[in-house]
Design an enzyme around this catalytic site. Structure first.
Site, PDB file in Angstrom:
ATOM      1  N   PHE A 162      -3.063  -8.039   3.641  1.00 54.55           N
ATOM      2  CA  PHE A 162      -1.652  -7.781   3.953  1.00 54.55           C
ATOM      3  C   PHE A 162      -1.129  -6.488   3.331  1.00 54.55           C
ATOM      4  O   PHE A 162       0.025  -6.407   2.910  1.00 54.55           O
ATOM      5  CB  PHE A 162      -0.792  -8.964   3.498  1.00 54.55           C
ATOM      6  CG  PHE A 162      -1.455 -10.288   3.712  1.00 54.55           C
ATOM      7  CD1 PHE A 162      -1.537 -10.821   4.986  1.00 54.55           C
ATOM      8  CD2 PHE A 162      -2.054 -10.963   2.671  1.00 54.55           C
ATOM      9  CE1 PHE A 162      -2.189 -12.016   5.206  1.00 54.55           C
ATOM     10  CE2 PHE A 162      -2.712 -12.160   2.877  1.00 54.55           C
ATOM     11  CZ  PHE A 162      -2.775 -12.698   4.150  1.00 54.55           C
ATOM     12  N   CYS A 163      -1.970  -5.464   3.287  1.00 54.31           N
ATOM     13  CA  CYS A 163      -1.596  -4.181   2.706  1.00 54.31           C
ATOM     14  C   CYS A 163      -1.089  -4.357   1.279  1.00 54.31           C
ATOM     15  O   CYS A 163      -0.123  -3.705   0.859  1.00 54.31           O
ATOM     16  CB  CYS A 163      -0.530  -3.484   3.567  1.00 54.31           C
ATOM     17  SG  CYS A 163      -1.100  -3.043   5.206  1.00 54.31           S
ATOM     18  N   ASN A 164      -1.726  -5.241   0.530  1.00 52.26           N
ATOM     19  CA  ASN A 164      -1.352  -5.468  -0.869  1.00 52.26           C
ATOM     20  C   ASN A 164      -2.608  -5.835  -1.641  1.00 52.26           C
ATOM     21  O   ASN A 164      -2.826  -6.991  -2.006  1.00 52.26           O
ATOM     22  CB  ASN A 164      -0.303  -6.572  -0.966  1.00 52.26           C
ATOM     23  CG  ASN A 164       0.333  -6.657  -2.350  1.00 52.26           C
ATOM     24  OD1 ASN A 164      -0.288  -6.317  -3.350  1.00 52.26           O
ATOM     25  ND2 ASN A 164       1.568  -7.118  -2.408  1.00 52.26           N
TER      26      ASN A 164
ATOM     27  N   THR B 132       0.827  -1.212   0.000  1.00 54.65           N
ATOM     28  CA  THR B 132       0.000   0.000   0.000  1.00 54.65           C
ATOM     29  C   THR B 132       0.860   1.260   0.000  1.00 54.65           C
ATOM     30  O   THR B 132       0.518   2.257  -0.651  1.00 54.65           O
ATOM     31  CB  THR B 132      -0.911   0.007   1.239  1.00 54.65           C
ATOM     32  OG1 THR B 132      -1.730  -1.162   1.234  1.00 54.65           O
ATOM     33  CG2 THR B 132      -1.785   1.247   1.278  1.00 54.65           C
TER      34      THR B 132
END
EC number: 2.8.1.9
Length: 985
Positions: A519-521, A249
């Protein structure tokens, strides 16, 4: 990739029962090829494995334990895995291999490898010392815990912390911007750490500069703000900011900075870049100097896939272009995930910008990262703001500012976190001492992830369906293409995904720490899970946000599960995880694990892989109650005491809740379920202290937050953080009793003298403090040192009792898609979500039947109805006609009191704790999940729709309950297995 083998043992070729999986202590069985299984001549398997791996043949006794003297025998992962797969049957039935494997499509893979001197063996461990000894010495706090979130944050070692602490106590480190002796020491030490960092990445100060930041995210933001962007205009097409969609992110967030500068941002899919490389797509014009920036991760933080470091030079040289545009390309390599377990040689792979976070490598310090900038690029960076220490000279009254000459001094605004920087030295020293270097860590962690991947990907249900779906772009063939990360979702035997939130809750019952979500992706999550952009928007409209536990929407996953290994991870960790998957997905119906009393893991050592096979991690304490002592903490009904409300000598006027009244809304709805008196309150409970034992009553006052004094207190640790039974199961052994006449709460526990706490605070002496409950800030006050000492003695660690301030109002949030009636705002005590929780006795009885009929071994009843009802910690228990009929209700009325049914209670692992003994049995959670179509819902939340407290109101056992069906529910015969989204719409 797969090599199909059978195993020969005592002349028979078979796969053993599932119960022996990962538990066998027999010698390694001799492998045979498929030819021998069919009666052909024996021999060494001739099929070659992928690059960097070996097949396993007749010389299996030479199976290595590690390239640098790693441990042999039980700690050799390939030997263990060979034993595992040599004995694992996915339907629990031994059978001959001839033809059966082909018919069922369950051919085994070769997991172990033969000795091949031409190929360097993968390593396990770090030299002659035992990895278990290292774990016990350096990571004793992991005893009984399986930590598999190293991609999120790895763990610091004991010696690292001791070395750093010793340094701080022996030296004086002053502000490096001063000129005194202590400040000079700080400055010189910080500079030495810079050199150490550069050496760690195989480069020097001639090529790179180190800019300390608050983390890799801050380093990325620095690049976005300082890069020499050229905006679009009449005379220029402008710069391009390109990033791989499989990016964190924090990389994607750079586009908002570039957009503000009128610079175009372009996401690039991994497959597009691969195809561009195959086409040799280039747009090279040596005369065009328009600067562009391409960002990509060395390792995906989602899947662990490793992207080619060769892309750096290929893109910079113009041989490979992310998009077809003329100009000069610069490359930012996001190395935060990669360098946690692999070496990075910047003398070979000379990226222009390399952001890193040090806690990913050492575990400590957090909040410190760095941006490594190539010196040829440094002069191009632009900076607007200047802070302390960055100026050579400036004027306060005029626009005059001269920056410091070095790029580090220019961009490190203010005083850096110099003590944290000094801590890095001890991190490097300790890591080198314990492991011998990052290359060893790379080999060790890959051995574990390859082992786990092979075992996990081969697990199947009896019908041949896979147990997990793994999301990966590699075949786990070498550490060059795959990091120590596995991303997956668990499936049921029909191929449906089991929500990641449920897997996380189940894992916590086994004391396994993993990570779930996206997972911030988001880019990788969309790509691997098949989530379209429109679905992301719909999920958000449905209430799903990043980091929540809304794991399935309309049956489609919103995220997945990730495990990751670190340098101190062991084969025991991998096997404990695999056992968890097998126990929860492939367990036999009668295979109940042993329930355990709550334990104190500080007094126990880490169990071995074999020792953990039958026993889930638990905590033992001298104050735990045994099952024989259940009677001591049995029914605590407050009905005959002279101090009970229904026996108070001076009773105020009450709303008689036994009078049945139809409210206007009930009459208008015309859908009253059941005849008058069909539902009756059978039990009333309040929980004065959050997560502590229930206080059962027959009649009790109603307040504006629910039952009076329900969850008004809570126990917090020394940091003021609320304790729950998930962290401290012995809370259920704390028994509070409220005496309204004397205005006191009496607290009891086995082995402790009873103690009294006043019901109300002394406003003059109360010290107000702030705490949090479910992300809500609450004002509380400490109940004093006397009760604090009592609790600390019982739990063996510092604790405090705090109470919500009477003048503090915590407003309920809009949840479950319900709107509060106009002009009203519901208020909450220290509950999680709602004022009341209701459960139905018929639902309890159905669950009781599910649990106890599953015991096919003729054992005595595992759970009593009383035990089950207490586990769900309801306020109101009613007698119902049908199981789970309460899930179809929209409102209920009890006398003049009206309640809105907000929705189901999504259960956590606390239901696995016996509320009378503190013992665990994780299969309650699992069975509830299986029987309720993978959603662990039980009980319904209630909230007052309107409440007139001008005269006191009471709830009483025996009161009748009238229910109003939801508008979209027709008839009364909907199945109890009705899906969650149907019954809460």
């Amino acid at each position: 990739m797969a090599i199909n083998l059978a195993f020969q043992e005592s002349g028979n070729i078979f796969i053993g029962p599932i119960e022996r999986l990962f538990k066998s202590r027999h010698p390694l069985p001799r492998p045979v090829g498929k030819e021998q299984a069919r009666g052909e001549s024996p021999g060494i398997c001739s099929q070659a494995g992928p690059a960097g791996r070996h097949t396993w043949g007749a010389d299996s006794e030479r199976l290595e334990a590690g390239g640098r003297g790693g441990e042999a025998g039980a700690e050799s992962p390939w030997a263990a895995l060979a034993q595992v797969r040599g004995r694992a049957s996915l339907d629990g039935q031994p059978r001959a291999m001839a033809g059966a494997a082909a018919e069922l499509g369950r051919e085994l893979r070769a997991f172990a490898r033969s000795w091949d001197p031409s190929v360097p063996p993968l390593a396990y461990g770090y030299g002659p010392g035992s990895l278990r000894e290292l774990r016990a010495r350096e990571f004793g706090r992991l005893a009984g815990t399986v930590y598999l979130d190293h991609a999120g944050a790895t763990l610091f070692s004991q010696s690292q912390l001791e070395s750093f602490t010793s340094d701080l106590t022996e030296n004086i480190y002053g502000n490096p911007h001063s000129q005194n002796i202590s400040s000079k020491l700080t400055h010189d030490t910080v500079e030495q750490v810079r050199y150490r960092i550069l050496a760690y990445f195989h480069t020097t100060a001639e090529d790179y500069s180190v800019i300390f930041t608050a983390g890799s995210t801050a380093a990325l933001k620095l690049v976005a703000e300082a890069f020499p962007w050229v905006p679009q205009g009449p005379e220029s097409s402008g710069s391009q900011f390109c990033y791989l969609t499989d990016s964190h992110t924090s990389v994607v967030g750079m586009r908002n900075v570039t957009m503000a500068m009128n610079v175009m941002s372009t996401p690039v899919r991994p497959e597009d870049l691969w195809s561009a490389k195959e086409r040799r797509a280039s747009a090279n014009d040596p005369d065009c100097k328009l600067p562009h920036l391409f960002c990509y991760p060395a390792q995906s933080n989602f899947s662990g896939a490793r992207y080619p470091l060769s892309w750096i030079e290929e893109i910079k040289s113009g041989w490979l272009c992310p998009v077809s545009t003329l100009g000069k390309w610069f490359v930012l390599l996001d190395a935060a995930s990669y360098v946690s377990t692999s070496p990075l040689d910047l003398s070979v792979h000379q990226a222009d910008f390399v952001p890193i976070s040090f806690y990913k490598i050492f575990g400590f310090p957090t909040g410190l990262g760095a941006l490594l900038v190539h010196n040829r690029v440094a002069p191009l960076l632009r900076k607007t703001y200047f802070g302390g220490g960055t100026a050579s000279a400036y004027l306060a009254g005029e626009d005059f500012y001269i920056p410091r000459p070095s790029v580090a001094q220019r961009f490190e605004d203010g005083t850096i976190s110099f003590l944290d920087v000094i801590a890095l030295k001890h991190g490097f020293d300790t890591l080198e001492h314990l492991t011998g270097g990052m290359e060893n860590i790379k080999q060790h962690t890959f051995t574990l992830v390859q082992y786990t991947y092979e075992a996990l990907s081969s697990l199947q249900y009896p019908n041949g369906a896979p147990v997990v779906r793994i999301y990966s772009d590699s075949d786990f063939s070498s550490p060059e293409v795959q990091g120590p990360v596995i991303n997956f979702n668990v499936l049921d035997d029909k191929g449906n995904i089991i929500g990641y939130s449920q897997v996380d809750k189940m894992a916590s019952l086994y004391n396994i720490h993993l990570r779930t979500g996206c997972f911030c992706n988001t880019g990788a999550c969309q790509r691997h899970l098949g989530i379209s952009s429109e679905m992301v928007r719909k999920h958000f409209q449905a209430g799903h946000v990043c980091g929540d536990n809304m794991d399935l929407i309309d049956g489609h996953p919103t995220g997945s599960v990730r495990i990751s290994f670190g340098y101190m991870s062991t084969l025991d960790d991998a096997q404990a995880f695999l056992r968890f998957i097998i126990d929860t997905c492939l367990h036999s119906s009668g295979g109940w694990p042993i329930s355990q009393a709550c334990a104190d893991t500080r007094d126990s050592e880490a169990p071995s892989a074999e020792g953990q096979a039958d026993v889930a991690p638990a905590v033992v304490h001298r104050h735990s109650l045994s099952p024989r002592e259940d009677a001591l903490t049995g029914s605590r009904v407050w009905n005959n005491s002279p101090t009970a409300v229904n026996a108070a000598p001076v009773a105020p006027p009450v709303c008689d809740v036994t009078r049945i009244q139809q409210t206007p809304s009930e009459k208008a709805a015309g859908v009253l379920e059941g005849a008058l008196g069909a539902h009756v309150i059978t039990n009333l409970y309040l929980y004065p202290i959050k997560s502590c034992a229930a206080f059962e009553v027959t009649r009790w006052p109603v307040g504006n937050q629910g039952l009076l004094y329900d969850r008004s207190w809570m126990v917090v640790n020394h940091n003021g953080v609320c304790l729950s039974q998930k962290q401290e199961p012995r809370l259920c052994l704390i028994q509070p009793f409220i005496d309204l006449q004397q205005r006191i709460m009496v607290i009891k526990a086995k082995g402790m003298e009873p103690i009294e706490v006043p019901l109300e605070e002394n406003s003059e002496r109360a010290q107000i403090c702030q705490s949090k409950v479910c992300a809500d800030r609450v004002n509380t006050y400490d109940c004093g040192e006397k009760i604090s000492s009592w609790l600390s003695t019982f739990f063996g660690r510092p604790c405090h009792l705090i109470k919500q301030s009477s003048d503090f109002q915590r407003n309920a949030k809009k949840k479950h898609g319900k709107d509060q009636p106009s002009g009203t705002t519901a208020t909450l005590s220290l509950v999680n979500e709602a004022q009341y929780l209701l459960i139905n006795t018929s639902s309890i009885l159905e669950l009781h039947q599910w649990l106890n009929t599953s015991d096919e071994n003729g054992k005595e009843e595992l759970f009593s109805v009383k035990d089950l009802s207490l586990r769900f910690r309801a306020n109101i228990i009613i007698s119902g006609k049908r199981a789970f009929e309460e899930e179809k209700w929209d409102e209920i009325s009890i006398g003049s009191l009206r309640f809105q049914v907000l929705g189901p209670c999504h259960r956590c692992q606390m239901i696995c704790i016996d509320q009378q003994t503190g013992q665990r049995n994780q299969h309650i959670f699992q069975k509830l999940s299986e029987s309720r179509e993978r959603k662990v819902n039980f009980g319904m939340y209630l909230m007052h729709t309107s409440l007139d407290l001008s005269s006191p109101c009471f709830l009483s056992v025996g009161s009748q309950v009238l229910s109003v069906l939801k508008e979209n529910v027709e008839g009364h015969d909907l199945p109890a297995s009705e899906k969650h989204q149907d019954v809460t719409s």
